[in-house]
Design a protein around this motif. Structure first.
Motif, PDB file in Angstrom:
ATOM      1  N   GLU A  72       0.817  -1.211   0.000  1.00  0.00           N
ATOM      2  CA  GLU A  72       0.000   0.000   0.000  1.00  0.00           C
ATOM      3  C   GLU A  72       0.850   1.261   0.000  1.00  0.00           C
ATOM      4  O   GLU A  72       0.502   2.240  -0.660  1.00  0.00           O
ATOM      5  N   ASP A  73       1.970   1.249   0.708  1.00  0.00           N
ATOM      6  CA  ASP A  73       2.869   2.406   0.706  1.00  0.00           C
ATOM      7  C   ASP A  73       3.373   2.702  -0.704  1.00  0.00           C
ATOM      8  O   ASP A  73       3.417   3.857  -1.130  1.00  0.00           O
ATOM      9  N   VAL A  74       3.746   1.650  -1.438  1.00  0.00           N
ATOM     10  CA  VAL A  74       4.243   1.847  -2.809  1.00  0.00           C
ATOM     11  C   VAL A  74       3.127   2.362  -3.709  1.00  0.00           C
ATOM     12  O   VAL A  74       3.335   3.291  -4.499  1.00  0.00           O
ATOM     13  N   LEU A  75       1.940   1.788  -3.600  1.00  0.00           N
ATOM     14  CA  LEU A  75       0.818   2.273  -4.413  1.00  0.00           C
ATOM     15  C   LEU A  75       0.502   3.731  -4.083  1.00  0.00           C
ATOM     16  O   LEU A  75       0.282   4.545  -4.984  1.00  0.00           O
ATOM     17  N   ILE A  80      -1.722   5.929  -6.741  1.00  0.00           N
ATOM     18  CA  ILE A  80      -2.675   4.962  -7.290  1.00  0.00           C
ATOM     19  C   ILE A  80      -3.834   4.791  -6.312  1.00  0.00           C
ATOM     20  O   ILE A  80      -3.637   4.397  -5.164  1.00  0.00           O
ATOM     21  N   PHE A  81      -5.032   5.089  -6.786  1.00  0.00           N
ATOM     22  CA  PHE A  81      -6.240   4.875  -5.985  1.00  0.00           C
ATOM     23  C   PHE A  81      -6.694   3.439  -6.203  1.00  0.00           C
ATOM     24  O   PHE A  81      -6.888   3.002  -7.336  1.00  0.00           O
ATOM     25  N   TYR A  99      -6.037  -6.073  -4.535  1.00  0.00           N
ATOM     26  CA  TYR A  99      -6.030  -4.637  -4.788  1.00  0.00           C
ATOM     27  C   TYR A  99      -6.468  -4.443  -6.237  1.00  0.00           C
ATOM     28  O   TYR A  99      -5.882  -5.027  -7.151  1.00  0.00           O
ATOM     29  N   MET A 100      -7.511  -3.634  -6.445  1.00  0.00           N
ATOM     30  CA  MET A 100      -8.064  -3.412  -7.778  1.00  0.00           C
ATOM     31  C   MET A 100      -8.011  -1.923  -8.104  1.00  0.00           C
ATOM     32  O   MET A 100      -8.357  -1.091  -7.258  1.00  0.00           O
ATOM     33  N   PHE A 101      -7.567  -1.620  -9.321  1.00  0.00           N
ATOM     34  CA  PHE A 101      -7.553  -0.233  -9.762  1.00  0.00           C
ATOM     35  C   PHE A 101      -7.521  -0.183 -11.278  1.00  0.00           C
ATOM     36  O   PHE A 101      -7.360  -1.221 -11.943  1.00  0.00           O
ATOM     37  N   GLU A 102      -7.704   1.018 -11.819  1.00  0.00           N
ATOM     38  CA  GLU A 102      -7.627   1.212 -13.266  1.00  0.00           C
ATOM     39  C   GLU A 102      -6.313   1.879 -13.609  1.00  0.00           C
ATOM     40  O   GLU A 102      -5.806   2.717 -12.861  1.00  0.00           O
ATOM     41  N   TRP A 103      -5.750   1.475 -14.753  1.00  0.00           N
ATOM     42  CA  TRP A 103      -4.439   1.942 -15.187  1.00  0.00           C
ATOM     43  C   TRP A 103      -4.568   2.544 -16.583  1.00  0.00           C
ATOM     44  O   TRP A 103      -4.979   1.859 -17.513  1.00  0.00           O
ATOM     45  N   GLU A 104      -4.194   3.789 -16.700  1.00  0.00           N
ATOM     46  CA  GLU A 104      -4.268   4.457 -18.014  1.00  0.00           C
ATOM     47  C   GLU A 104      -3.126   3.971 -18.895  1.00  0.00           C
ATOM     48  O   GLU A 104      -1.978   3.949 -18.478  1.00  0.00           O
ATOM     49  N   VAL A 105      -3.471   3.554 -20.096  1.00  0.00           N
ATOM     50  CA  VAL A 105      -2.473   3.034 -21.045  1.00  0.00           C
ATOM     51  C   VAL A 105      -1.850   4.199 -21.801  1.00  0.00           C
ATOM     52  O   VAL A 105      -2.520   5.074 -22.263  1.00  0.00           O
TER      53      VAL A 105
END
Length: 105
Positions: A72-75, A80-81, A99-105
């Motif tokens: 979590e510290d790295v995220l 990163i939300f 841990y789930m999130f969206e990543w912009e390509v």
């Protein structure tokens, strides 16, 4: 994708895409990450902006708050939300923190 791999490297927790090969799984904690889907934005009938869904699965053999905090510290450092859930996998005798999130390509 390279940036995501750099972020995972910063955790210093072993990781693999989707799964480790049979018999090559390290001792917990370890991470499996995958890109199970997308949430692209469209315009004029085309993909205008690509967004991938990312799952980071942290596996531990006991509740490991230190490993969770490390990830979590790295995220958090990278802004990163994420959303988080947890389950016990009886057949593997492991906890999975997802841990789930969206990543912009």
């Amino acid at each position: 994708m390279e940036e995501l791999l750099q972020i995972l490297n910063e955790t210093k927790i072993p990781f693999a895409y989707h799964h480790f090969a049979e018999g090559e799984s390290p001792e917990p904690p370890f991470i499996c990450y995958l890109l199970p889907g997308s949430n692209h934005f469209s315009a004029d009938g085309k993909v205008y902006y690509k967004i991938n869904e990312v799952h980071i699965e942290l596996y531990t053999d006991c509740k490991d708050l230190a490993a969770e905090q490390k990830l979590e510290d790295v995220l958090d450092e990278h802004g990163i939300f994420y959303n988080k859930s947890e389950t016990w996998i009886e057949s593997e005798r492991l906890y999975e923190v997802l841990y789930m999130f969206e990543w912009e390509v």
